[in-house]
Design a protein around this motif. Structure first.
Motif, mmCIF file in Angstrom:
data_model
loop_
_atom_site.group_PDB
_atom_site.id
_atom_site.type_symbol
_atom_site.label_atom_id
_atom_site.label_comp_id
_atom_site.label_asym_id
_atom_site.label_seq_id
_atom_site.Cartn_x
_atom_site.Cartn_y
_atom_site.Cartn_z
ATOM 1 N N ASN A 188 20.697 59.203 23.375
ATOM 2 C CA ASN A 188 20.226 60.055 24.466
ATOM 3 C C ASN A 188 18.711 60.179 24.529
ATOM 4 O O ASN A 188 18.155 60.462 25.598
ATOM 5 N N LEU B 253 16.896 53.574 26.191
ATOM 6 C CA LEU B 253 17.545 53.592 27.505
ATOM 7 C C LEU B 253 18.647 52.539 27.445
ATOM 8 O O LEU B 253 18.393 51.338 27.586
ATOM 9 N N ARG C 13 19.153 49.790 30.200
ATOM 10 C CA ARG C 13 17.973 49.039 30.619
ATOM 11 C C ARG C 13 17.771 47.883 29.643
ATOM 12 O O ARG C 13 18.192 47.938 28.489
ATOM 13 N N ASN D 96 12.686 48.434 27.120
ATOM 14 C CA ASN D 96 12.708 49.505 26.133
ATOM 15 C C ASN D 96 11.552 49.376 25.152
ATOM 16 O O ASN D 96 10.927 50.376 24.779
ATOM 17 N N ASN E 12 20.957 44.389 28.261
ATOM 18 C CA ASN E 12 20.791 45.828 28.106
ATOM 19 C C ASN E 12 20.948 46.229 26.642
ATOM 20 O O ASN E 12 21.674 45.587 25.878
#
Length: 499
Positions: A341, A345, A348, A353, A394
């Protein structure tokens, strides 16, 4: 008991996906009333084996027997009908429905008329039998604690007459008290003769709870041993193929000048008076019981929460931050404990990141320059040994350990000199822990100053040059490396140190 001595027998299990061998000649045997641990690093094949057992996957080769009878599952429904229930880390509960409705969901799913009084009575009896009469069957599941939601999942399984219960990382987000409740429940199910397959990275839980351990590595079966026959070091050696002596790597302790001082920090109700400092080339541990105020102190220093009083001195100058971004610009990197959290990300790409904290380094007139971005991304992927398919994938596609490496790469890309690492190995497997410890050691040898929070005393002892112990919002003691022992840390944390 003859051929039915085992509740579960899996022999010669093989499973491939597109040429990748996820399982090769794997075996698993579980007796009735046994708590059986399944351990291995991420990628060892544990999840695939569970899915074969429960019918989600069909094995390419091998046999599965339940109570001595060979079975051929074509889907998870077949597994459920055979008495196998899997409770994953992400619960399969309908959050807006009541406890009773979730427990008996299969009973009324296809019925036109439902006897709600009878349904609630069944749910009530199941909860009472497990010793959880405090759970209201009319409560919405979304209003329950994580531990109580776990109980609802277990009730669902028992209503289906589950004889085999698989618990996948059941304590990942539980408090210590909730873990105790779960253990009591699991032991109760054992007494009833339920076979429990317990999957966890937390070795201390396995040694406390489980009767037997099966170890997997790289899709292969390694060994099955009674828990009482080995210690943590021997188990780690089976899991990663090397001895525990390499768990906490050696390094040169070339400690320099003080880089950061935190003096008499007060913030909210949790932080009353905490002081510590850290030097270049040094790891300082913040130790203490959960809720002692360690994380809250760091958040106040970084400007996430308001600091009521105290001072922070960085490189000889008094500083004050209003956000993590400001602290980043000032030369402090922060790795939060909640990786999913706050640390990365997930949806992404990996490369975004890594460079999101260093946009000034990679942009020109507001546009990202690939010629500047690519070398930074490639450097940290290589330096941190991030295992990935493509930097365009991701972050959620990575294992927990590699997600954590991306989070570390993100803070390093901003080129800080002081690092606050809050539970840096939480939620990663043993092999990834060792890799992260090596990364931290390399950073310290390069001159970084590191403040590390860890709830595992063995990590504080194994990694830190000294430790500051926090108790109920106060820094109550400092222990140099030669005095870093579990008994000393516990004494200070509980306020029973010698005067």
């Amino acid at each position: 008991m003859g051929e039915s001595e085992y509740r579960v027998e899996m022999q010669g299990i093989c499973k491939s996906f597109g040429g990748v061998h996820a399982l090769q000649d794997v075996q698993l045997r579980m007796k009735p009333g046994e708590i059986h641990a399944l351990v291995g690093e991420n990628g060892a094949g544990k999840s695939t084996l569970i899915r074969v057992l429960s019918g989600v996957y069909s094995a390419d080769a091998g046999t599965v027997k339940i109570d001595g009878q060979q079975v051929h599952f074509t889907g998870p429904k077949d597994g459920i009908e055979a008495g196998i229930s899997v409770i994953y880390q992400e619960f399969a509960l309908v959050q807006h429905l009541t406890v009773a409705e979730n427990i008996l969901l299969d009973d009324y799913r296809d019925k036109k008329f439902v006897n709600w009084k009878e349904l609630r009575a069944k749910a009530r009896k199941c909860l009472d039998d497990l010793g959880f009469s405090m759970i209201n069957v009319n409560s919405k599941v979304r209003d329950l604690s994580v531990a109580y939601q776990q109980v609802v999942e277990i009730c669902k399984a028992l209503i289906r007459n589950a004889r085999v219960l698989v618990l996948d990382e059941p304590t990942a987000v539980m408090t210590n008290k909730e873990v105790e409740q779960l253990f009591r429940l699991v032991r109760q199910l054992k007494e009833r003769g339920v076979s429990i397959l317990y999957v966890s990275h937390r070795l201390e839980e396995i040694f406390e709870l489980c009767d037997t351990i099966t170890v997997m590595k790289d899709g292969h079966y390694v060994d099955t041993v009674p828990t009482s026959s080995l210690d943590k070091g021997q188990l780690v050696a089976l899991m990663i193929g090397r001895d525990l002596s390499t768990f906490y790597p050696e390094r040169e302790h070339n400690i320099g000048e003080v880089v950061l001082e935190a003096n008499h920090i007060q913030a909210g109700k949790a932080v009353k008076d905490i002081s510590f400092n850290v030097r270049s080339g040094e790891i300082v541990g913040l130790s203490g019981l959960v809720g002692a105020g360690r994380t809250e102190c760091i958040r106040a220093i970084l400007g996430v929460d308001k600091m009521d009083s105290g001072e922070v001195i960085l490189n000889g100058k008094k500083v004050s931050f209003n956000s993590v971004r400001e602290a980043n610009r000032g030369g402090i990197g922060f790795l939060p404990e909640d990786r999913k959290n706050q640390g990365v990300l997930l949806r992404r790409p990996i490369y975004q990141n890594i460079t999101i904290s260093a946009l000034k380094r990679v942009t020109k007139f507001g546009w990202v320059q690939k010629s500047k971005e690519d070398p930074i991304v490639n450097r940290y992927v290589k330096d941190l040994s991030i295992k990935l398919g493509s930097v365009k994938d991701n972050v959620e596609s990575l294992s927990g350990g590699n997600q954590q490496k991306v989070a570390i790469a993100k803070i390093l890309a901003a080129e800080p000199k002081v690092l606050f690492l809050d539970e840096p190995t939480r939620g990663v497997d043993v092999g990834a822990k060792i890799e992260i410890f090596n990364i931290i050691n390399d950073l310290v040898e390069a001159g970084y100053a590191v403040v590390m929070i860890s709830s595992e005393m063995t990590e504080i002892i194994g990694m830190c040059d000294r430790a500051v112990v926090i108790k109920e919002g106060y820094s109550v003691g400092e222990l140099p490396r030669e005095e870093l022992t579990e008994i000393n840390l516990i004494r200070y944390a509980m306020g029973v140190q010698n005067s």
